[in-house]
Write a protein that holds these residues in place. Structure first.
Motif, mmCIF file in Angstrom:
data_model
loop_
_atom_site.group_PDB
_atom_site.id
_atom_site.type_symbol
_atom_site.label_atom_id
_atom_site.label_comp_id
_atom_site.label_asym_id
_atom_site.label_seq_id
_atom_site.Cartn_x
_atom_site.Cartn_y
_atom_site.Cartn_z
ATOM 1 N N GLY A 196 0.775 -1.235 0.000
ATOM 2 C CA GLY A 196 0.000 0.000 0.000
ATOM 3 C C GLY A 196 0.805 1.282 0.000
ATOM 4 O O GLY A 196 0.233 2.370 -0.090
ATOM 5 N N ASP A 197 2.117 1.172 0.099
ATOM 6 C CA ASP A 197 2.947 2.382 0.074
ATOM 7 C C ASP A 197 2.885 3.067 -1.298
ATOM 8 O O ASP A 197 2.800 2.397 -2.336
ATOM 9 N N ARG A 198 2.946 4.403 -1.271
ATOM 10 C CA ARG A 198 3.036 5.191 -2.512
ATOM 11 C C ARG A 198 4.196 6.170 -2.358
ATOM 12 O O ARG A 198 4.290 6.884 -1.357
ATOM 13 N N PHE A 199 5.053 6.190 -3.355
ATOM 14 C CA PHE A 199 6.185 7.109 -3.357
ATOM 15 C C PHE A 199 5.983 8.175 -4.432
ATOM 16 O O PHE A 199 5.452 7.895 -5.508
ATOM 17 N N VAL A 200 6.440 9.378 -4.119
ATOM 18 C CA VAL A 200 6.542 10.451 -5.110
ATOM 19 C C VAL A 200 7.991 10.909 -5.120
ATOM 20 O O VAL A 200 8.549 11.255 -4.075
ATOM 21 N N VAL A 201 8.609 10.893 -6.289
ATOM 22 C CA VAL A 201 9.942 11.451 -6.481
ATOM 23 C C VAL A 201 9.750 12.679 -7.369
ATOM 24 O O VAL A 201 9.121 12.586 -8.420
ATOM 25 N N CYS A 202 10.284 13.834 -6.952
ATOM 26 C CA CYS A 202 9.986 15.045 -7.715
ATOM 27 C C CYS A 202 11.101 16.076 -7.607
ATOM 28 O O CYS A 202 11.862 16.106 -6.643
ATOM 29 N N SER A 203 11.164 16.929 -8.613
ATOM 30 C CA SER A 203 12.047 18.092 -8.560
ATOM 31 C C SER A 203 11.344 19.210 -7.793
ATOM 32 O O SER A 203 10.136 19.147 -7.520
ATOM 33 N N ASP A 204 12.098 20.255 -7.440
ATOM 34 C CA ASP A 204 11.490 21.326 -6.647
ATOM 35 C C ASP A 204 10.506 22.157 -7.462
ATOM 36 O O ASP A 204 9.790 22.985 -6.908
ATOM 37 N N GLY A 205 10.442 21.916 -8.773
ATOM 38 C CA GLY A 205 9.404 22.571 -9.563
ATOM 39 C C GLY A 205 8.010 22.170 -9.137
ATOM 40 O O GLY A 205 7.058 22.955 -9.293
ATOM 41 N N LEU A 206 7.868 20.966 -8.563
ATOM 42 C CA LEU A 206 6.569 20.555 -8.025
ATOM 43 C C LEU A 206 6.347 21.154 -6.651
ATOM 44 O O LEU A 206 5.277 21.713 -6.370
ATOM 45 N N THR A 207 7.354 21.074 -5.778
ATOM 46 C CA THR A 207 7.153 21.507 -4.394
ATOM 47 C C THR A 207 7.109 23.022 -4.259
ATOM 48 O O THR A 207 6.666 23.537 -3.230
ATOM 49 N N LYS A 208 7.533 23.760 -5.280
ATOM 50 C CA LYS A 208 7.330 25.211 -5.286
ATOM 51 C C LYS A 208 5.857 25.562 -5.489
ATOM 52 O O LYS A 208 5.404 26.638 -5.096
ATOM 53 N N GLU A 209 5.124 24.657 -6.136
ATOM 54 C CA GLU A 209 3.746 24.961 -6.516
ATOM 55 C C GLU A 209 2.700 24.190 -5.721
ATOM 56 O O GLU A 209 1.541 24.584 -5.675
ATOM 57 N N LEU A 210 3.091 23.062 -5.109
ATOM 58 C CA LEU A 210 2.161 22.261 -4.325
ATOM 59 C C LEU A 210 2.723 21.999 -2.944
ATOM 60 O O LEU A 210 3.896 21.645 -2.809
ATOM 61 N N THR A 211 1.900 22.152 -1.918
ATOM 62 C CA THR A 211 2.305 21.788 -0.561
ATOM 63 C C THR A 211 2.285 20.271 -0.415
ATOM 64 O O THR A 211 1.768 19.551 -1.277
ATOM 65 N N ASP A 212 2.841 19.783 0.686
ATOM 66 C CA ASP A 212 2.763 18.350 0.969
ATOM 67 C C ASP A 212 1.302 17.901 1.018
ATOM 68 O O ASP A 212 0.955 16.818 0.520
ATOM 69 N N PHE A 213 0.459 18.723 1.594
ATOM 70 C CA PHE A 213 -0.972 18.399 1.672
ATOM 71 C C PHE A 213 -1.564 18.294 0.269
ATOM 72 O O PHE A 213 -2.390 17.416 -0.007
ATOM 73 N N GLY A 214 -1.154 19.210 -0.629
ATOM 74 C CA GLY A 214 -1.652 19.170 -2.001
ATOM 75 C C GLY A 214 -1.227 17.905 -2.721
ATOM 76 O O GLY A 214 -2.015 17.284 -3.454
ATOM 77 N N ILE A 215 0.017 17.486 -2.516
ATOM 78 C CA ILE A 215 0.505 16.245 -3.122
ATOM 79 C C ILE A 215 -0.321 15.065 -2.616
ATOM 80 O O ILE A 215 -0.782 14.221 -3.397
ATOM 81 N N ARG A 216 -0.539 15.006 -1.304
ATOM 82 C CA ARG A 216 -1.329 13.914 -0.736
ATOM 83 C C ARG A 216 -2.753 13.924 -1.288
ATOM 84 O O ARG A 216 -3.333 12.871 -1.584
ATOM 85 N N HIS A 217 -3.326 15.114 -1.461
ATOM 86 C CA HIS A 217 -4.688 15.246 -1.990
ATOM 87 C C HIS A 217 -4.800 14.619 -3.376
ATOM 88 O O HIS A 217 -5.728 13.839 -3.644
ATOM 89 N N PHE A 218 -3.862 14.956 -4.259
ATOM 90 C CA PHE A 218 -3.947 14.433 -5.624
ATOM 91 C C PHE A 218 -3.664 12.939 -5.684
ATOM 92 O O PHE A 218 -4.218 12.232 -6.531
ATOM 93 N N LEU A 219 -2.829 12.436 -4.784
ATOM 94 C CA LEU A 219 -2.611 10.992 -4.722
ATOM 95 C C LEU A 219 -3.877 10.280 -4.252
ATOM 96 O O LEU A 219 -4.251 9.235 -4.798
ATOM 97 N N ALA A 220 -4.538 10.844 -3.249
ATOM 98 C CA ALA A 220 -5.753 10.229 -2.729
ATOM 99 C C ALA A 220 -6.874 10.227 -3.768
ATOM 100 O O ALA A 220 -7.692 9.303 -3.810
ATOM 101 N N ALA A 221 -6.881 11.239 -4.618
ATOM 102 C CA ALA A 221 -7.943 11.371 -5.619
ATOM 103 C C ALA A 221 -7.678 10.559 -6.884
ATOM 104 O O ALA A 221 -8.577 10.407 -7.716
ATOM 105 N N ASN A 222 -6.458 10.028 -7.025
ATOM 106 C CA ASN A 222 -6.095 9.328 -8.259
ATOM 107 C C ASN A 222 -5.349 8.041 -7.920
ATOM 108 O O ASN A 222 -4.158 8.064 -7.611
ATOM 109 N N ALA A 223 -6.057 6.915 -8.011
ATOM 110 C CA ALA A 223 -5.448 5.625 -7.671
ATOM 111 C C ALA A 223 -4.425 5.192 -8.713
ATOM 112 O O ALA A 223 -3.450 4.511 -8.378
#
Length: 257
Positions: A196-223
């Motif tokens: 059940g683990d999910r990993f996200v590997v990303c450049s700072d271009g993502l984390t400049k625009e999305l918070t950790d909460f935002g990343i978790r939100h989109f993961l939860a909404a998209n299996a």
């Protein structure tokens, strides 16, 4: 954006198997003319490299690093020792290239690989710079890697709060990179392999625009990993796309015999 595809791989284990599903994508963003990011998402290694340097330097640095690590994957011998050998070769490639004369040329490198040549399989994360690996486990998101950046050092020293760090003028200054003047030894961390683990590997271009909460939100909404990558990429671009954006999503399902 090019179409994002979900890839699958079944890994046999002594007591069952692992079902891995992953997807990856990169985008130049809204404000940059060149994409200096590169990625490799080929079992068992999943990495992102964010290049830096004038003219084409950053693009060459990230591409050289990924190319050298792809050769390690193709050899079938992914290990910390072989990763470090590959990074040393990448540094030589960067130094020798005529377009990488800028002293600031280099690249971040972050990601993880699956280690199966031990009694119990485990993940090994690796990190140089401020690209990140996140883990979502039991619906909680955790940044697994620690940024090598001036801002992170200030936070660790208690001189800056995470909130103050978001708009700090040295926010883009990293303290370690794969490049001519820096150590090429990554930080490593071993993680258990859990269903059940999910990993996200990303450049700072993502984390400049999305918070950790935002990343978790989109993961939860998209299996589906490809759908999750698409959703986060679209959100990052809509929120400004101030930098190149690269995202890898990796899902883990552990089956017992």
């Amino acid at each position: 954006m090019p179409e994002v595809t979900t890839h699958t791989r079944t890994v046999p284990l002594g007591d069952g198997s692992l079902e891995l599903r992953w997807a990856a994508s990169t985008d130049t963003g809204r404000r940059r003319e060149v994409n200096q990011d590169a990625f490799l998402a080929e079992y068992p290694l999943f990495i992102v490299a964010d290049g830096m340097g004038g003219h084409l330097g950053g693009e060459i640095a990230s591409a050289s690093t990924v190319d050298r690590l792809r050769a390690v994957v193709e050899s079938g011998a992914v290990s910390t020792k072989n990763i470090e050998k590959a990074l040393s070769r990448a540094v030589k490639d960067i130094v020798a290239h005529p377009e990488t004369t800028d002293e600031g040329t280099g690249t971040t490198l972050t990601g993880l690989y699956l280690e199966t040549h031990t009694e119990e399989p485990h993940w090994v994360t690796l990190n140089i710079g401020d690209s990140r690996v996140y883990l979502v486990r039991d619906e909680e998101i955790v940044q697994v890697t620690t940024d090598h950046s001036v801002v992170q050092e200030l936070i660790a020293a208690g001189r800056l709060s995470p909130e103050e760090a978001e708009n700090h003028p040295y926010g883009n200054v990293i303290t370690r990179a794969v490049g001519p003047s820096d150590s090429v030894k990554p930080d490593y961390l071993r993680l258990d392999v859990l269903d059940g683990d999910r990993f996200v590997v990303c450049s700072d271009g993502l984390t400049k625009e999305l918070t950790d909460f935002g990343i978790r939100h989109f993961l939860a909404a998209n299996a589906d990993p490809a759908a999750a990558v698409d959703a986060m990429m679209a959100a990052a671009l809509e929120n400004g796309g101030r930098d190149n954006v690269t995202i890898v999503v990796l899902d883990v399902a552990r089956r017992t015999a």
